[in-house]
Design an enzyme around this catalytic site. Structure first.
Site, short mmCIF file in Angstrom:
data_model
loop_
_atom_site.label_atom_id
_atom_site.label_comp_id
_atom_site.label_asym_id
_atom_site.label_seq_id
_atom_site.Cartn_x
_atom_site.Cartn_y
_atom_site.Cartn_z
N GLN A 293 -7.91 -0.09 3.17
CA GLN A 293 -8.82 -0.65 4.18
C GLN A 293 -10.20 -0.99 3.60
O GLN A 293 -10.99 -1.68 4.26
CB GLN A 293 -9.01 0.34 5.34
CG GLN A 293 -7.75 0.59 6.15
CD GLN A 293 -7.31 -0.62 6.98
OE1 GLN A 293 -8.09 -1.53 7.24
NE2 GLN A 293 -6.05 -0.61 7.39
N SER B 116 -3.46 -3.17 -0.77
CA SER B 116 -2.37 -3.89 -0.12
C SER B 116 -2.82 -5.30 0.24
O SER B 116 -3.94 -5.49 0.71
CB SER B 116 -1.96 -3.14 1.14
OG SER B 116 -1.03 -3.91 1.87
N GLY B 117 -1.93 -6.28 0.04
CA GLY B 117 -2.29 -7.67 0.29
C GLY B 117 -2.48 -8.04 1.75
O GLY B 117 -3.43 -8.72 2.11
N HIS B 118 -1.59 -7.56 2.62
CA HIS B 118 -1.57 -8.10 3.99
C HIS B 118 -2.71 -7.60 4.85
O HIS B 118 -2.88 -8.05 5.98
CB HIS B 118 -0.22 -7.85 4.67
CG HIS B 118 0.05 -6.44 5.10
ND1 HIS B 118 -0.05 -6.05 6.41
CD2 HIS B 118 0.40 -5.34 4.41
CE1 HIS B 118 0.26 -4.77 6.52
NE2 HIS B 118 0.53 -4.32 5.31
N CYS C 138 2.24 7.04 22.70
CA CYS C 138 3.26 6.00 22.76
C CYS C 138 3.08 4.96 21.65
O CYS C 138 4.04 4.39 21.17
CB CYS C 138 3.23 5.29 24.11
SG CYS C 138 3.75 6.38 25.43
N ASN D 65 -8.24 4.13 8.28
CA ASN D 65 -7.74 2.96 8.99
C ASN D 65 -7.88 3.06 10.50
O ASN D 65 -7.88 2.06 11.19
CB ASN D 65 -6.27 2.70 8.63
CG ASN D 65 -5.42 3.96 8.66
OD1 ASN D 65 -5.73 4.94 7.99
ND2 ASN D 65 -4.37 3.95 9.45
N GLY E 112 0.81 -1.22 0.00
CA GLY E 112 0.00 0.00 0.00
C GLY E 112 0.84 1.27 0.00
O GLY E 112 0.54 2.23 -0.71
N THR F 86 12.06 -8.16 -11.15
CA THR F 86 11.45 -9.49 -11.28
C THR F 86 10.25 -9.59 -10.36
O THR F 86 10.32 -9.22 -9.19
CB THR F 86 12.50 -10.57 -10.94
OG1 THR F 86 13.60 -10.40 -11.84
CG2 THR F 86 11.92 -11.97 -11.09
C1 LIG Z 1 -1.76 -0.30 5.97
C2 LIG Z 1 -2.14 0.88 5.18
C3 LIG Z 1 -1.27 1.40 4.21
C4 LIG Z 1 0.11 0.84 3.97
O1 LIG Z 1 0.09 -0.42 3.35
P1 LIG Z 1 1.40 -1.33 3.42
O2 LIG Z 1 1.09 -2.47 2.51
O3 LIG Z 1 1.56 -1.74 4.85
O4 LIG Z 1 2.53 -0.51 2.93
C5 LIG Z 1 -1.69 2.49 3.49
N1 LIG Z 1 -2.90 3.04 3.69
C6 LIG Z 1 -3.76 2.56 4.60
C7 LIG Z 1 -5.09 3.20 4.76
C8 LIG Z 1 -3.41 1.47 5.38
O5 LIG Z 1 -4.26 1.01 6.30
#
Ligand SMILES: *Cc1c(COP(=O)(O)O)cnc(C)c1O
Length: 397
Positions: A182, A202-204, A328, A154, A74, A240
């Site tokens: 998100q 973003s995949g994760h 924090c 997020n 992302g 690649t």
């Molecule tokens: C997590 C997040 C990102 C960043 O994505 P990554 O794959 O961790 O670099 C960007 N934008 C939002 C809104 C996110 O929640």
């Protein structure tokens, strides 16, 4: 407590790779290791798998395959969209409009561009985190080249009026980028109906591995290449390809979109159960973000008189992983910029708790959490000088 029994309520931070996704990508680490650019059979298999994933990603947002470019996540997609358009259109203008509640991948990219002669307007949001379409219209200038407004926040889960913003952008001939990291898999997205020109994912955040993402770039949009090198991703993003990641992203998005209605219904039930239970049973607690225009799995609540870190540590002791917008945990001296932008004073922003639910969570976990949170808040308040002062003052009147 081992990890299996832990309750994971921090799915906006990251998610585990889904079993179905893991099974699909496994062979691409071992037997199917071909470089997609080569001409023998195992290379063709990588090439074919990548193009299948591109179709899966494209169809999830109503795009064409040729408009999907794989990236390393992302943050990279956000950086590319904004810097790439800024560079390609620098002769046309140097003004960008974004919001105060974007992810740092957008905000820090805009700040970088400000150092290089670009002008950025950071739109304020209302108490719910919504961007005003009228303020956006007022901010437009003849030299505006890009509008970047996130699809869903997020931290507080607020879903922005993306289709309205897209319409305005299109009417003025300005590119519209949205960080949909998100939103993908939780909100129905169609880049054509919504007039979106660039979209980050973003995949994760949805059950694929970390380090894979994609940028949708509408056909015809002018954008500079991100990584110079070989001819991968039409020469725009050389290197690649991360075939296991790409296959995983395709599979995870396809699954998420196919389950969107049933899963959202389940998530909303759990989300609303938490919100209703806490705000009705714990005094001086309030919901942050919009009550309805909200991601199905997002809960963000501020508890007065206490610090987020304290809550996170005590919850962790009970096996629950969550997040907070306090200083924090935000890695700086200030609490979350998002909570400050919706008008929370510092002390209320410090006492915030974010729970983000996913398909792995159950109502049983929700009930366990609800049993624990009351005593935790109470215990922290008993130790809080702010709370002591509040009680004293209230007794006096
Ligand atoms: C997590 C997040 C990102 C960043 O994505 P990554 O794959 O961790 O670099 C960007 N934008 C939002 C809104 C996110 O929640």
């Amino acid at each position: 407590m081992d990890n299996k029994n832990r309750i994971y309520f921090d799915n906006a931070a990251t998610t585990p790779v889904r079993k179905e996704v893991f099974d699909e990508i496994r062979p691409y680490f071992t037997e199917l290791y071909g470089n997609a650019s080569s001409i023998y059979e195992i290379a063709h298999q990588s090439q074919k798998a990548m193009e299948k994933a591109r179709r899966q990603v494209a169809s999830a947002i109503g795009a064409r395959d040729s408009e999907i470019f794989f990236t390393a996540g992302g943050s990279e997609s956000d950086n590319w969209a904004i810097k790439g358009v800024a560079d390609a259109l620098s002769n046309k203008g140097k003004h960008i409009i974004t919001t105060k509640i974007e992810h740092h991948a957008v905000l820090h990219t805009c700040e970088f561009l400000e150092k290089h002669g670009y002008d950025v307007t950071y739109l304020p949001v209302d108490e719910y985190g919504l961007v005003s379409v009228d303020e956006l219209k007022n901010a437009l200038r003849p030299d505006t080249i890009l509008i970047s407004v996130m699809f869903a926040n997020n931290e507080i889960g607020t879903i922005e009026p993306v289709a309205e913003i897209g319409k305005i952008a299109r009417e003025h001939g300005i590119y519209f980028h949205t960080d949909a990291v998100q939103a993908v898999g939780h909100v129905n997205i169609n880049v054509n109906d919504m007039n979106i020109d660039l979209l980050s994912m973003s995949g994760h955040k949805l059950g694929a591995p970390k380090g894979i993402g994609a940028l949708y770039i509408r056909s015809g949009v002018k954008i500079s290449n991100l990584i110079h090198g070989g001819g991968q991703e039409k020469g725009k993003r050389a290197g690649t390809e991360n075939i296991p990641g790409i296959v995983g992203l395709g599979k995870a998005i396809e699954l998420a979109v196919s389950e969107i209605d049933t899963e959202n219904e389940r998530l909303i039930k759990m989300r609303d159960r938490i919100i209703e239970s806490i705000t009705s049973s714990i005094s001086h607690s309030r919901l942050n973000g919009h009550p309805e225009k909200r991601l199905p799995g997002n809960v963000n609540i501020s508890f007065e008189f206490i610090e987020g870190e304290g809550m996170l540590l005590l919850l962790d002791n009970k096996g629950i992983s969550a997040s907070s917008g306090s200083a924090c945990t935000s890695g700086s001296l200030d609490p979350s910029h998002v909570l400050l932008s919706i008008g929370l004073p510092h002390e209320k922003a410090h006492g915030s708790l974010r729970l983000t639910l996913s398909r792995n969570n159950t109502m049983e976990e929700v009930e366990y959490f609800l049993k624990e949170i009351g005593p935790i808040v109470e215990r922290l308040r008993q130790m809080s000088p702010l709370y002591e002062e509040f009680i004293k003052n209230n007794r006096a009147v």
